[in-house]
Write a protein that holds these residues in place. Structure first.
Motif, short mmCIF file in Angstrom:
data_model
loop_
_atom_site.label_atom_id
_atom_site.label_comp_id
_atom_site.label_asym_id
_atom_site.label_seq_id
_atom_site.Cartn_x
_atom_site.Cartn_y
_atom_site.Cartn_z
N LYS A 167 -18.00 12.02 -9.30
CA LYS A 167 -16.81 12.70 -8.79
C LYS A 167 -16.55 13.97 -9.58
O LYS A 167 -16.52 13.94 -10.81
CB LYS A 167 -15.60 11.77 -8.89
CG LYS A 167 -14.32 12.32 -8.31
CD LYS A 167 -13.22 11.27 -8.36
CE LYS A 167 -11.92 11.80 -7.76
NZ LYS A 167 -10.86 10.77 -7.81
N GLU A 184 -11.95 -1.28 -9.56
CA GLU A 184 -11.86 0.03 -10.19
C GLU A 184 -12.46 -0.04 -11.60
O GLU A 184 -12.32 -1.04 -12.29
CB GLU A 184 -10.39 0.46 -10.27
CG GLU A 184 -10.19 1.88 -10.72
CD GLU A 184 -8.71 2.29 -10.69
OE1 GLU A 184 -8.43 3.45 -11.03
OE2 GLU A 184 -7.85 1.46 -10.34
N ALA A 202 -16.72 9.63 -16.87
CA ALA A 202 -16.06 9.52 -15.57
C ALA A 202 -16.81 10.30 -14.50
O ALA A 202 -17.03 9.81 -13.38
CB ALA A 202 -14.61 10.01 -15.67
N ASP A 226 -10.98 6.88 -13.52
CA ASP A 226 -10.59 7.94 -12.59
C ASP A 226 -9.49 8.84 -13.16
O ASP A 226 -9.34 9.99 -12.73
CB ASP A 226 -10.13 7.31 -11.27
CG ASP A 226 -9.97 8.33 -10.16
OD1 ASP A 226 -10.93 9.05 -9.87
OD2 ASP A 226 -8.86 8.42 -9.58
N LEU A 251 -18.56 7.91 -11.74
CA LEU A 251 -17.86 7.93 -10.46
C LEU A 251 -18.50 8.90 -9.46
O LEU A 251 -18.12 8.91 -8.30
CB LEU A 251 -16.39 8.33 -10.67
CG LEU A 251 -15.58 7.41 -11.59
CD1 LEU A 251 -14.20 8.02 -11.85
CD2 LEU A 251 -15.44 6.02 -10.97
N THR A 288 -10.41 12.37 -14.22
CA THR A 288 -10.82 13.38 -13.25
C THR A 288 -9.62 14.02 -12.57
O THR A 288 -9.78 14.91 -11.74
CB THR A 288 -11.73 12.77 -12.15
OG1 THR A 288 -10.98 11.83 -11.38
CG2 THR A 288 -12.94 12.07 -12.77
N SER A 289 -8.41 13.59 -12.92
CA SER A 289 -7.19 14.06 -12.26
C SER A 289 -6.52 15.18 -13.04
O SER A 289 -6.45 15.16 -14.27
CB SER A 289 -6.21 12.89 -12.09
OG SER A 289 -4.96 13.36 -11.61
#
Length: 221
Positions: free
Chosen positions: A194, A41, A188, A139, A192, A142-143
């Motif tokens: 994402k 990660e 990010a 990550d 990623l 992105t949450s």
């Protein structure tokens, strides 16, 4: 392909190089967004600035600071500051790219420099500048879970992002917001590939137009 090599190849596509000749003449600064791989990660190191500092004291930031006359370029500034603040030797950073600069609340033109370092790096914070250094999984930015947003904040173009992060190793809690949060989200999103679970205010597949528009607007003021 290993996650590090894939990420480097992806980020290089967004390297601004020396393309921005139109930039406004403002005092310059740089930050180093150092990436490393842990258990498959991507992580980045962040700092809590000393409360004794006149500028951004007690705030979470990436290692970085103002450009000095002896600095060769934006990358040199970022590497020098990271070595001074957290003891990261410049020759242990694999510089990947420079991203679009942004304007700080203090009127500085801040260039984000992204580089890879080894997971084994152990920070040695300079207590005069840094209270603590902590790793955050990329990550996380992105949450929606620990994310908050405000609109119409003074001096901000677009939404004002805010995160509350608890370091699982120390139990310490950190508030990551403003320019630092925006840069963390940007890296990010790019690294990623994402799309975040929240509205970021720019095209997550190609954010360059958003940042270039802001800089063009400021350069005409």
């Amino acid at each position: 392909m290993h996650i590090k090599e894939k990420t480097i190849a992806t980020l290089k596509q967004f390297d601004i190089g020396d393309k921005l000749s139109f930039l406004p003449v403002l005092p310059k600064a740089s930050v180093l967004i150092s990436l490393f791989v842990r258990d498959g990660e991507l992580f980045t190191w962040m700092t809590l600035r000393s409360k004794q500092l006149r500028t951004s004291g007690g705030e979470v930031c990436f290692p970085g600071g103002k450009r000095e006359p002896s600095d060769r370029d934006d990358v040199h500034t970022a590497l020098r500051e990271a070595e001074e603040e957290i003891g990261l030797p410049s020759d242990e950073v694999q510089v990947v790219c420079k991203l679009f600069p942004v304007i700080s609340k203090n009127g500085l033109l801040v260039t984000p420099v992204v580089g890879f370092i080894e997971e084994s790096f152990c920070p040695s914070p300079n207590p005069a500048e840094v209270s603590s250094v902590f790793p955050v999984p990329l990550d996380f930015f992105t949450s929606e879970r620990d994310h908050y947003v405000a609109h119409g904040a003074a001096g901000m173009v677009g939404p004002l992002h805010s995160f509350h992060f608890e370091d699982p190793d120390s139990g310490s809690q950190y508030h990551i917001w403003g320019l630092t949060a925006m840069l963390a989200i940007l890296v990010a999103v790019l690294a990623l590939k994402k799309k975040p679970e929240f509205d970021v205010g720019f095209n997550s597949e190609d954010p360059s137009a958003f940042f270039q528009q802001i800089l063009h607007r400021i350069s005409k003021l």
